[in-house]
Motif scaffolding. Structure first.
Motif, PDB file in Angstrom:
ATOM      1  N   ALA A 193       0.836  -1.197   0.000  1.00  0.00           N
ATOM      2  CA  ALA A 193       0.000   0.000   0.000  1.00  0.00           C
ATOM      3  C   ALA A 193       0.871   1.247   0.000  1.00  0.00           C
ATOM      4  O   ALA A 193       0.651   2.172  -0.791  1.00  0.00           O
ATOM      5  CB  ALA A 193      -0.922  -0.015   1.216  1.00  0.00           C
ATOM      6  N   LEU A 194       1.887   1.271   0.886  1.00  0.00           N
ATOM      7  CA  LEU A 194       2.765   2.437   0.936  1.00  0.00           C
ATOM      8  C   LEU A 194       3.489   2.608  -0.387  1.00  0.00           C
ATOM      9  O   LEU A 194       3.732   3.714  -0.849  1.00  0.00           O
ATOM     10  CB  LEU A 194       3.772   2.289   2.082  1.00  0.00           C
ATOM     11  CG  LEU A 194       3.168   2.295   3.483  1.00  0.00           C
ATOM     12  CD1 LEU A 194       4.242   2.012   4.525  1.00  0.00           C
ATOM     13  CD2 LEU A 194       2.488   3.626   3.781  1.00  0.00           C
ATOM     14  N   GLY A 195       3.836   1.478  -1.016  1.00  0.00           N
ATOM     15  CA  GLY A 195       4.602   1.496  -2.258  1.00  0.00           C
ATOM     16  C   GLY A 195       3.863   2.151  -3.407  1.00  0.00           C
ATOM     17  O   GLY A 195       4.482   2.704  -4.305  1.00  0.00           O
ATOM     18  N   VAL A 196       2.540   2.086  -3.417  1.00  0.00           N
ATOM     19  CA  VAL A 196       1.817   2.768  -4.498  1.00  0.00           C
ATOM     20  C   VAL A 196       1.392   4.159  -4.071  1.00  0.00           C
ATOM     21  O   VAL A 196       0.619   4.812  -4.750  1.00  0.00           O
ATOM     22  CB  VAL A 196       0.564   1.991  -4.976  1.00  0.00           C
ATOM     23  CG1 VAL A 196       0.963   0.758  -5.718  1.00  0.00           C
ATOM     24  CG2 VAL A 196      -0.372   1.690  -3.833  1.00  0.00           C
ATOM     25  N   GLY A 197       1.899   4.601  -2.905  1.00  0.00           N
ATOM     26  CA  GLY A 197       1.658   5.982  -2.527  1.00  0.00           C
ATOM     27  C   GLY A 197       0.465   6.187  -1.624  1.00  0.00           C
ATOM     28  O   GLY A 197      -0.071   7.281  -1.542  1.00  0.00           O
TER      29      GLY A 197
END
Lengths: 273, 579
Positions: free
Chosen positions: B463-467
């Motif tokens: 989730a964090l990786g896609v912003g």
């Protein structure tokens, strides 16, 4: 790269002469990372070029993943991690207080070692990024974004008729491509891949490598890999890390055929690692 | 490894292997044994409760035609609600019952007759009339539960009795008052045997008691204690003496409160025998239910109530009334609706769990609304957002400690803070719910944290990786995945609170509450009790009839628990299926 800033570690990095014609996308300078009191990275300085694939290689624990995670500030999520030094993307310092890591991560997508699709439908997996960033204003637009992303990731033909099925129901290779589609969907400038094929079989690996090659047309790709063959196949530039130091950095051909540092040579020829 | 070295090592391995397999088999046997033992205990527990409770789900009811005479139902004569409320409905019920037994006229007889039901039932007739004033002047059918002692008697719980068909012809000397029953044969021989057997058993038991008391006197620590024991023993021996005249085959059998009762059913009436001639052919007695005629009859029944009247709570006369009403179809065994639709009452036949049930529902509602959001919120903050430092470590240790605090301490806290400081009402579900919420919070927090921690970090990274922001990652990805675990933990915490008694005693939820609280916001501040406290209250009640009601209340509580746990499973399945 001989004109790069002088390394500020006790062991100097060997830079091969620049061969890439592409502009610099990511410019790191003197990056140091500490986990609690342990220093994991020592003064990494490197310029990474746009529209090309840069491979980070090195033995386990050498800091290549840590460096990768600096580029989209994923290390912020680790409480004990501290990052020093400068990383600029398009001349914008990403470690500035003013830079929102959320926005940064929209610009710098990431693909992880183990495929980690959300436990939702294939469609929702890809649509998640555009939704939270408000990139699509209507359902049709969103459908188009999902389709384009899946096509770019080479997965569309396989899943077009079952977009509502859970993402985890796909095979490992398909899941990894789904995750790549998810990363592409927010239209990032840089895509970081942390050992994207280590959990996949050779056929799925080949598909991903093909995909990486295609994506090079539009994105700046950085890939961490344990497979030297993979690095040789997909990357244009290669950086060799050892014990938290960037030992040697240059065009992939140069690194593999004419390594200048002893440690690089030993690693590539399989003497350690 | 050389060829020579190989066999001994393989042998050693083989020997060890056999030991390892045996160890494994042993462990499995222990496991199966433990499960079997647990199931056995569960079966015994449930079985005994169900057996105990069985009698409480039905009760005997008395159905009477009650004529609502104007002057009694409407004392002011203006048909106003206030006037109707003041009507003497109990008098009308008594009148109707008296119509069934016109002969009953003495105070004793009437007290025994009216003792068949509780006067509290008049309130239900009053409510009916107030709701429908047109009933005044008409005759309505009133169904009311019989007195709990009568109920237990009819269920055969408290009183031993046998019916034996009489042999030979019996001639009563009259239809009312004192009568003599004369038979040509020793018709009462069987009854006399029965009474003597019972008397012998009573005498022996009394003598045993005397002997025990005497041996206690021998080893008594003080002189006072010894003298008291000896005096009690002497009294017991004296009491045993009294059975001798009954046991003696030469003297007439005099029946009294310490002997079995012999009733004779003949010609549609009942005679209570007070004395039997030793030749077993003549009996003196008093008519308890008027005979239709004084003709000789060979269709008569001996009705022996073996429990001496001194040892039971109903008289012979009441037994006769009850059986007579039963044979007229006016006393029937029915499903005990009072148990489910009434609040508590001093009269067991009117007591029900509705008040406690609503109290439990309201209390649980308050507990759930407070403990779950606050607990889950705390867990999310501590697990996902809070920095890991000394302060949060301190908080974490204290939350874990709170989970181990005895629940009565939370009750004291509620008493001191909610009632004394904030002035909230006593005995109210609102305060009960708040106290139980405090008690449940640590459980909810700990289980929610465990559930959040069990979500793979790859989901957060994805989730964090896609912003996604941290909040988005937590609420859109981590929390839904942790939801089954959070729900399970929360419901287990709530189920624990549902069964909690001790803290509620401290805030006055142990009061006797005869009205069920209303099922709404206003009910939150009305005095009420909860299911486990009701069980506690009933288990301490002196009336025997509360025994089975206690078991029934336990069953209701257990069903509520099972409902809760079933809800937990269903919710968990639902949430799991979404992913």
């Amino acid at each position: 790269m001989a004109d790069a800033a002088a390394p500020n570690s006790n062991k100097a990095t060997v830079y091969h002469p620049l061969q890439s014609t592409q502009p610099v996308k990511v410019a790191a300078s003197g990056v140091e990372v500490f986990y609690a009191d342990q220093q994991a990275l020592h003064g990494i300085t490197a310029n990474i070029h746009d529209r090309s694939v840069t491979a980070f290689i090195g033995p386990s624990g050498c800091g290549k993943s840590t460096f990768l995670r600096c580029i989209n500030r994923m290390n912020d999520t680790i409480d004990t991690a501290r990052v020093r030094g400068s990383i600029r993307i398009d001349d914008e310092e990403i470690n500035d207080r003013g830079v929102d890591p959320v926005l940064l991560r929209a610009r710098v997508g990431m693909v992880f070692q183990k495929p980690n699709p959300f436990p939702k439908s294939i469609y929702d997996n890809v649509a998640y990024g555009p939704r939270i960033h408000g990139l699509a204003s209507s359902k049709d637009e969103l459908d188009a974004v999902v389709e384009t992303s899946l096509r770019k990731a080479g997965l569309w033909d396989e899943v077009a008729d079952r977009l509502d099925q859970p993402g985890n129901s796909l095979s490992g290779g398909q899941q990894q491509r789904l995750v790549i589609a998810r990363a592409i969907a927010v239209n990032p400038e840089v895509i970081l891949m942390d050992e994207p094929c280590s959990a996949l079989d050779p056929i799925a690996t080949a598909r991903i490598e093909e995909l990486i090659d295609e994506l090079r047309e539009n994105y700046c790709l950085i890939i961490v890999t344990h497979s030297m063959a993979q690095a040789a196949r997909v990357s244009q530039m290669t950086a060799f890390f050892h014990l938290g130091h960037l030992v040697e950095y240059g065009p992939t051909e140069e690194i593999f055929t004419n390594p200048r540092d002893r440690r690089t040579q030993d690693y590539i020829t399989g003497r350690f690692g | 490894m050389t060829d020579a070295a190989r066999p001994p090592i393989a042998d050693a391995v083989r020997q060890r292997l056999a030991r390892r397999h045996r160890a494994e088999g042993r462990f499995q046997a222990f496991g199966i044994g433990a499960i079997a033992l647990a199931l056995l205990f569960l079966a015994v527990l449930l079985g005994s409760i169900v057996l105990q409770a069985g009698g409480a789900f039905t009760n005997y009811t008395l159905t009477l035609p009650v004529t609502l005479e104007r002057e009694s139902a409407d004392p002011r004569g203006d048909m106003s609600e206030e006037s109707l409320r003041r009507g003497s409905y109990n008098g009308l019920i008594q009148q109707s019952l008296q119509n069934e037994f016109p002969v009953a006229s003495s105070r004793t007889e009437l007290r025994e007759l009216f003792g068949l039901y509780s006067g509290l039932n008049a309130a239900s007739v009053m409510r009916r009339v107030v709701a429908e004033p047109a009933l005044v002047g008409t005759t309505i059918e009133v169904t009311l539960p019989v007195n709990h002692e009568i109920d237990l008697y009819l269920k055969g719980v408290t009183v031993e009795e046998v019916f034996v068909d009489g042999s030979g012809t019996l001639r009563p000397s009259g239809v009312e008052g004192e009568v003599t029953l004369v038979a040509a044969t020793p018709a009462f021989a069987g009854a006399i045997d029965r009474i003597r057997d019972q008397a012998i058993a009573e005498r022996d038991a009394t003598l045993d008691r005397a002997a025990r008391l005497e041996s206690q006197a021998q080893s008594a620590a003080s002189r006072d204690a010894r003298e008291a024991a000896l005096a009690a023993a002497a009294r017991a021996r004296q009491a045993a003496e009294r059975f001798e005249t009954i046991i003696d085959p030469e003297t007439p059998v005099e029946l009294g409160p310490r002997t079995a009762s012999l009733l004779v059913r003949i010609n549609g009436g009942v005679v209570a025998v007070s004395s039997l001639d030793p030749d077993a052919s003549t009996a003196q007695g008093r008519v308890l239910l008027t005979l239709e005629n004084a003709d000789p009859s060979d269709a008569w029944t001996e009705w022996v109530i073996e429990t001496p009247s001194a040892n039971r709570r109903i008289t012979d006369q009441q037994a006769v009334y009850a059986r007579a009403l039963e044979s007229r179809g006016m006393v029937e065994r029915r499903f005990n609706t009072n148990l489910f639709f009434n609040a508590d009452s001093r009269e067991p036949e009117l007591a029900g769990v509705l008040g406690a049930f609503i109290g439990s529902v309201l209390t649980m509602l308050v507990t759930m609304l407070l403990a779950v959001p606050i607990g889950v919120g705390t867990a999310i903050y501590l697990e996902e957002f809070a920095p890991k430092n000394r302060l949060t470590g301190f908080i974490e240790v204290n939350i874990n400690n709170l989970a181990a605090v005895p629940s009565i301490v939370f009750g004291l806290l509620g008493l001191a803070v909610f009632i004394n400081t904030f002035g909230l009402p006593r005995s109210a579900p609102l305060v009960g719910g708040m106290v139980l919420a405090l008690m449940t919070l640590p459980t909810v927090i700990i289980s929610a944290r465990a559930a959040l921690r069990a979500v793979p970090p790859s989901i957060r990274e994805a989730a964090l990786g896609v912003g996604a922001s941290r909040t988005q990652a937590v609420f859109q990805h981590v929390l839904p995945l942790a939801m089954p675990g959070i729900l399970t933990g929360s419901i287990i915490g709530l189920a624990q609170a549902l069964g909690e008694t001790a803290p509620l005693l401290m805030i006055g939820m142990v009061a006797f509450v005869a009205d069920a609280p209303s099922l709404g916001l206003s009910g939150l501040t009305q005095p009420s009790t909860v299911m486990p406290v009701q069980v506690f209250l009933w288990s301490g009640a002196s009336e025997r009839a509360f025994e089975m009601r206690t078991a029934a209340a336990i069953l209701v509580l257990l069903s509520l628990m099972i409902l809760f746990n079933a809800a937990a499973i269903v919710l968990r399945r639902r949430f799991e299926r979404r992913w």
